[in-house]
Design a protein around this motif. Structure first.
Motif, PDB file in Angstrom:
ATOM      1  N   THR A   1     -11.524  35.298  10.357  1.00  0.00           N
ATOM      2  CA  THR A   1     -10.626  35.951   9.240  1.00  0.00           C
ATOM      3  C   THR A   1      -9.269  35.904   9.952  1.00  0.00           C
TER       4      THR A   1
ATOM      5  N   LYS B   1      -4.643  35.471   7.911  1.00  0.00           N
ATOM      6  CA  LYS B   1      -4.120  35.581   6.821  1.00  0.00           C
ATOM      7  C   LYS B   1      -3.075  34.132   7.284  1.00  0.00           C
TER       8      LYS B   1
ATOM      9  N   THR C   1      -6.726  30.498   0.450  1.00  0.00           N
ATOM     10  CA  THR C   1      -6.309  32.007   0.864  1.00  0.00           C
ATOM     11  C   THR C   1      -6.268  32.792  -0.445  1.00  0.00           C
TER      12      THR C   1
ATOM     13  N   SER D   1      -5.203  36.079   2.743  1.00  0.00           N
ATOM     14  CA  SER D   1      -6.173  36.273   3.696  1.00  0.00           C
ATOM     15  C   SER D   1      -7.288  35.212   3.409  1.00  0.00           C
TER      16      SER D   1
ATOM     17  N   ASP E   1      -4.021  34.222  12.236  1.00  0.00           N
ATOM     18  CA  ASP E   1      -3.024  34.012  11.404  1.00  0.00           C
ATOM     19  C   ASP E   1      -2.368  32.757  11.621  1.00  0.00           C
TER      20      ASP E   1
END
Length: 184
Positions: free
Chosen positions: A26, A28, A60, A65, A124
């Motif tokens: 996971t 962003k 996303t 996210s 990220d």
């Protein structure tokens, strides 16, 4: 067949191989605004950006996210929208991918991929707007390197220092690739 053999056969048939175990990564995708490494409070998430593991592509959410299944040995990467570019990592190359190799590569003659650990949160990725988004959609320049014929780690070092490093960040090309006979 003995009872032990039956139990062993059942165990082997019902146990998934270790290489097939999936986890979920996971993170962003965000717009870099503050110029500092990592996502800051003024760096908003970007919706609709595609992220892939080489097999699956996800987009996303509104806040930037994403969640993506990944197996040992896969690489997670962002598919860059036209109107953005990737900020450079500390080595001067675009920072758009990350390996998932909790144990690293098996012992090889050359180093391979270092162990990444098992962490799967906060993967990220930053994007910066292209200054002239209209021209970004019109096309791009690409560098194609061919027939490097490196035969050793020393040759790879020569190639990196003599060919690649002098042009990193100094050429408008948005993509570079090596084709042809790349090893001796």
């Amino acid at each position: 067949m003995t009872r032990t053999a039956v139990w062993l056969a059942c165990l082997l048939l019902t146990t998934a191989p270790a290489w097939a175990a999936e986890v979920t990564v996971t993170g962003k995708v965000y717009q870099e605004r503050d110029g500092k490494p990592g996502r800051g409070p003024t760096d908003p998430g970007l919706a609709g950006v595609q992220v892939s593991n080489g097999e699956t592509i996800v987009r996303t959410a509104a806040d930037g996210s994403y969640a993506l299944p990944v197996r040992d040995g896969q690489t997670v990467f962002v598919i860059k929208p036209d109107e953005y570019r990737f900020p450079a990592a500390s080595n001067g190359l675009p920072a758009y991918w990350r390996h998932y190799a909790p144990q690293g590569s098996p012992r090889l003659k050359y180093d391979g991929i270092a162990a990444t650990g098992a962490g799967t949160r906060h993967w990220d990725f930053a994007l910066e707007p292209v200054k002239d988004a209209a021209s970004a959609r019109d096309g791009f320049e690409m560098l194609v390197f061919s027939d490097s014929q490196t035969a050793s780690r020393q040759d790879i070092g020569y190639y990196q220092r003599a060919i690649v490093e002098p042009i990193v960040g100094k050429h408008p090309a948005r993509l570079g690739t090596t084709l042809g006979d790349i090893v001796n």
